[in-house]
Design an enzyme around this catalytic site. Structure first.
Site, mmCIF file in Angstrom:
data_model
loop_
_atom_site.group_PDB
_atom_site.id
_atom_site.type_symbol
_atom_site.label_atom_id
_atom_site.label_comp_id
_atom_site.label_asym_id
_atom_site.label_seq_id
_atom_site.Cartn_x
_atom_site.Cartn_y
_atom_site.Cartn_z
ATOM 1 N N SER A 119 -3.486 17.279 -28.714
ATOM 2 C CA SER A 119 -4.948 17.304 -28.570
ATOM 3 C C SER A 119 -5.363 17.934 -27.249
ATOM 4 O O SER A 119 -6.537 18.217 -27.053
ATOM 5 C CB SER A 119 -5.487 15.875 -28.580
ATOM 6 O OG SER A 119 -5.101 15.202 -29.741
ATOM 7 N N HIS A 140 -3.765 22.410 -34.292
ATOM 8 C CA HIS A 140 -4.427 21.129 -34.025
ATOM 9 C C HIS A 140 -5.305 20.693 -35.205
ATOM 10 O O HIS A 140 -6.409 21.202 -35.401
ATOM 11 C CB HIS A 140 -5.267 21.254 -32.738
ATOM 12 C CG HIS A 140 -5.933 19.987 -32.328
ATOM 13 N ND1 HIS A 140 -7.201 19.933 -31.808
ATOM 14 C CD2 HIS A 140 -5.512 18.692 -32.380
ATOM 15 C CE1 HIS A 140 -7.529 18.684 -31.551
ATOM 16 N NE2 HIS A 140 -6.528 17.913 -31.889
ATOM 17 N N GLU A 152 -7.854 23.669 -35.319
ATOM 18 C CA GLU A 152 -7.958 24.536 -34.145
ATOM 19 C C GLU A 152 -6.627 25.255 -33.982
ATOM 20 O O GLU A 152 -5.578 24.593 -33.969
ATOM 21 C CB GLU A 152 -8.195 23.696 -32.882
ATOM 22 C CG GLU A 152 -9.631 23.579 -32.456
ATOM 23 C CD GLU A 152 -9.777 22.801 -31.144
ATOM 24 O OE1 GLU A 152 -10.356 23.349 -30.205
ATOM 25 O OE2 GLU A 152 -9.324 21.652 -31.067
ATOM 26 N N ASN A 190 -11.875 18.509 -28.293
ATOM 27 C CA ASN A 190 -11.712 17.358 -27.404
ATOM 28 C C ASN A 190 -12.281 17.583 -26.008
ATOM 29 O O ASN A 190 -12.585 16.627 -25.306
ATOM 30 C CB ASN A 190 -10.248 16.940 -27.337
ATOM 31 C CG ASN A 190 -9.863 16.189 -28.595
ATOM 32 O OD1 ASN A 190 -10.537 15.256 -28.990
ATOM 33 N ND2 ASN A 190 -8.806 16.630 -29.256
HETATM 34 P P1 NAD Z 1 0.662 7.884 -33.510
HETATM 35 O O1 NAD Z 1 0.864 6.980 -32.348
HETATM 36 O O2 NAD Z 1 -0.044 7.394 -34.722
HETATM 37 O O3 NAD Z 1 2.059 8.502 -34.008
HETATM 38 C C1 NAD Z 1 3.012 9.067 -33.153
HETATM 39 C C2 NAD Z 1 4.368 9.009 -33.872
HETATM 40 O O4 NAD Z 1 5.304 9.761 -33.095
HETATM 41 C C3 NAD Z 1 4.942 7.583 -34.002
HETATM 42 O O5 NAD Z 1 5.271 7.323 -35.356
HETATM 43 C C4 NAD Z 1 6.183 7.609 -33.113
HETATM 44 O O6 NAD Z 1 7.241 6.798 -33.612
HETATM 45 C C5 NAD Z 1 6.546 9.100 -33.191
HETATM 46 N N1 NAD Z 1 7.416 9.545 -32.109
HETATM 47 C C6 NAD Z 1 7.385 9.202 -30.802
HETATM 48 N N2 NAD Z 1 8.374 9.827 -30.144
HETATM 49 C C7 NAD Z 1 9.048 10.586 -31.048
HETATM 50 C C8 NAD Z 1 10.178 11.446 -30.984
HETATM 51 N N3 NAD Z 1 10.824 11.653 -29.838
HETATM 52 N N4 NAD Z 1 10.589 12.046 -32.124
HETATM 53 C C9 NAD Z 1 9.946 11.830 -33.299
HETATM 54 N N5 NAD Z 1 8.882 11.024 -33.415
HETATM 55 C C10 NAD Z 1 8.430 10.400 -32.307
HETATM 56 O O7 NAD Z 1 -0.092 9.166 -32.891
HETATM 57 P P2 NAD Z 1 -1.061 10.207 -33.662
HETATM 58 O O8 NAD Z 1 -2.468 9.733 -33.552
HETATM 59 O O9 NAD Z 1 -0.475 10.558 -34.982
HETATM 60 O O10 NAD Z 1 -0.960 11.465 -32.666
HETATM 61 C C11 NAD Z 1 0.124 12.369 -32.739
HETATM 62 C C12 NAD Z 1 -0.277 13.679 -32.076
HETATM 63 O O11 NAD Z 1 -1.435 14.209 -32.740
HETATM 64 C C13 NAD Z 1 -0.659 13.547 -30.603
HETATM 65 O O12 NAD Z 1 -0.237 14.717 -29.929
HETATM 66 C C14 NAD Z 1 -2.171 13.479 -30.653
HETATM 67 O O13 NAD Z 1 -2.791 13.918 -29.476
HETATM 68 C C15 NAD Z 1 -2.462 14.424 -31.804
HETATM 69 N N6 NAD Z 1 -3.754 14.229 -32.463
HETATM 70 C C16 NAD Z 1 -4.245 12.966 -32.682
HETATM 71 C C17 NAD Z 1 -5.475 12.816 -33.309
HETATM 72 C C18 NAD Z 1 -6.027 11.443 -33.566
HETATM 73 O O14 NAD Z 1 -7.217 11.329 -33.907
HETATM 74 N N7 NAD Z 1 -5.259 10.387 -33.434
HETATM 75 C C19 NAD Z 1 -6.195 13.935 -33.744
HETATM 76 C C20 NAD Z 1 -5.644 15.211 -33.545
HETATM 77 C C21 NAD Z 1 -4.423 15.347 -32.894
#
Ligand code: NAD
Length: 292
Positions: A119, A140, A152, A190
């Site tokens: 993000s 993204h 994005e 963001n």
């Molecule tokens: P989340 O906490 O729901 O999930 C993250 C996952 O990554 C977990 O299941 C964790 O076990 C896994 N993980 C951690 N370390 C790891 C590794 N070394 N290898 C493999 N898996 C691993 O987080 P999320 O909300 O899904 O966010 C994930 C990404 O997406 C982030 O970069 C976030 O900024 C981005 N993002 C989030 C949103 C949102 O609204 N939450 C929107 C767009 C982008």
């Protein structure tokens, strides 16, 4: 560069949504995570969400079955090496993402495109730690992925045109719309959204309003479908804080100072919906209860 198979790293709320839409669009998908529980939950959630689409007649039962058949999971990162496109969607922490790309490098094909769903973190910096900055991009998605129209696309300083075109063609095949953003902290969505959420937390912190009045004011006063605090819980307060820190560090402007109350909630482990408590408490049977 024709993309047929997609590897996804991280099976959290974003990873499972990305797997869902990619499988439905006909890509072979392999999803990896460090947690078997996260993988199992992701597959169960994709199944539930596809079933809902069938019951709303958005897709057929056969579409659902074919999509589910295209998704596999693994705890071994190297297993996703042979895919054409890798979308990293792990925790929003630069050291985590860097380690993932470093571990992947010995296992990927020379043609594999690497992308991150980050993000906010610098695409150029992530790319520079790999052997292929020209084949590295920001990809993204918005949350929830099956519902939100936008992706994005962020070029790093070295990203080449064939890589951009290949990613754009994936966005098109998913039936989504791409907005291109330059590689500056938090990109477009963001950069604008997160300071608003942070300001809502300051408004709460300073006692200008409580959780209910702030969310109601923004829903009814600005026609937003969700209030900013409800939205923060939905995104994840750890992710919100991580993005504010990237804006604060990357742009060196005090206007991006994360609200101490946001930090406090994260320190408490109250991360929003994913931990059942954030600005609202979701543990009861009825409507979520404001925590302030
Ligand atoms: P989340 O906490 O729901 O999930 C993250 C996952 O990554 C977990 O299941 C964790 O076990 C896994 N993980 C951690 N370390 C790891 C590794 N070394 N290898 C493999 N898996 C691993 O987080 P999320 O909300 O899904 O966010 C994930 C990404 O997406 C982030 O970069 C976030 O900024 C981005 N993002 C989030 C949103 C949102 O609204 N939450 C929107 C767009 C982008």
């Amino acid at each position: 560069m024709e993309i047929e198979s997609i590897g996804i790293v991280g099976a959290g709320q974003m990873g499972n949504g990305i797997a869902h839409v990619c499988a439905l669009a006909g890509y072979d998908v392999i999803m990896s995570d460090v947690s078997q529980e996260a993988l199992d939950n992701a597959v169960a959630l994709i199944d539930r969400n596809l079933t809902r689409q069938v019951s709303r007649e958005k897709i057929s039962q056969a579409d659902k079955d074919t999509a589910m058949g295209r998704i596999s999971t693994t705890l071994t990162l190297a297993d996703i090496g042979p895919t054409d496109l890798i979308i990293e969607a792990a925790t929003e922490r630069e050291t985590v993402k860097q380690a993932i790309f470093e571990d992947l490098l010995p296992h990927i094909k020379p043609t594999t495109i690497l992308t991150s769903n980050t993000s906010s973190i610098s695409i150029t910096r992530l790319a520079s730690r790999t052997d292929r900055p020209e084949k590295f991009m920001g990809f993204h998605f918005m949350n929830p992925v099956p519902v939100m129209q936008l992706v994005e696309l962020i070029r790093g300083i070295a990203t080449d045109e064939p890589t951009f075109k290949a990613c754009k063609s994936v966005v098109d095949r998913l039936g989504k719309t791409a907005a291109t953003a330059e590689d500056f902290p938090a990109f477009i969505v963001n950069r604008i959204l997160m300071p608003m959420i942070n300001e809502a937390v300051y408004t709460l912190y300073e006692g200008v309003g409580n959780v209910t009045s702030i969310d109601m004011a923004m829903k009814l006063g600005t026609n937003h479908p969700m209030g900013p605090l409800e939205l923060a819980d939905f995104i994840g307060l750890d992710t919100c804080l991580a993005i504010m820190n990237v804006l604060h560090d990357g742009l060196a402007d005090t206007k991006y100072r994360p609200c101490p109350l946001l930090t406090k909630y994260v320190e408490a482990g109250w991360l929003g919906r994913k931990t059942d408590r954030g600005f609202y408490d979701y543990r009861g049977e009825g409507d979520p209860v404001p925590t302030r």
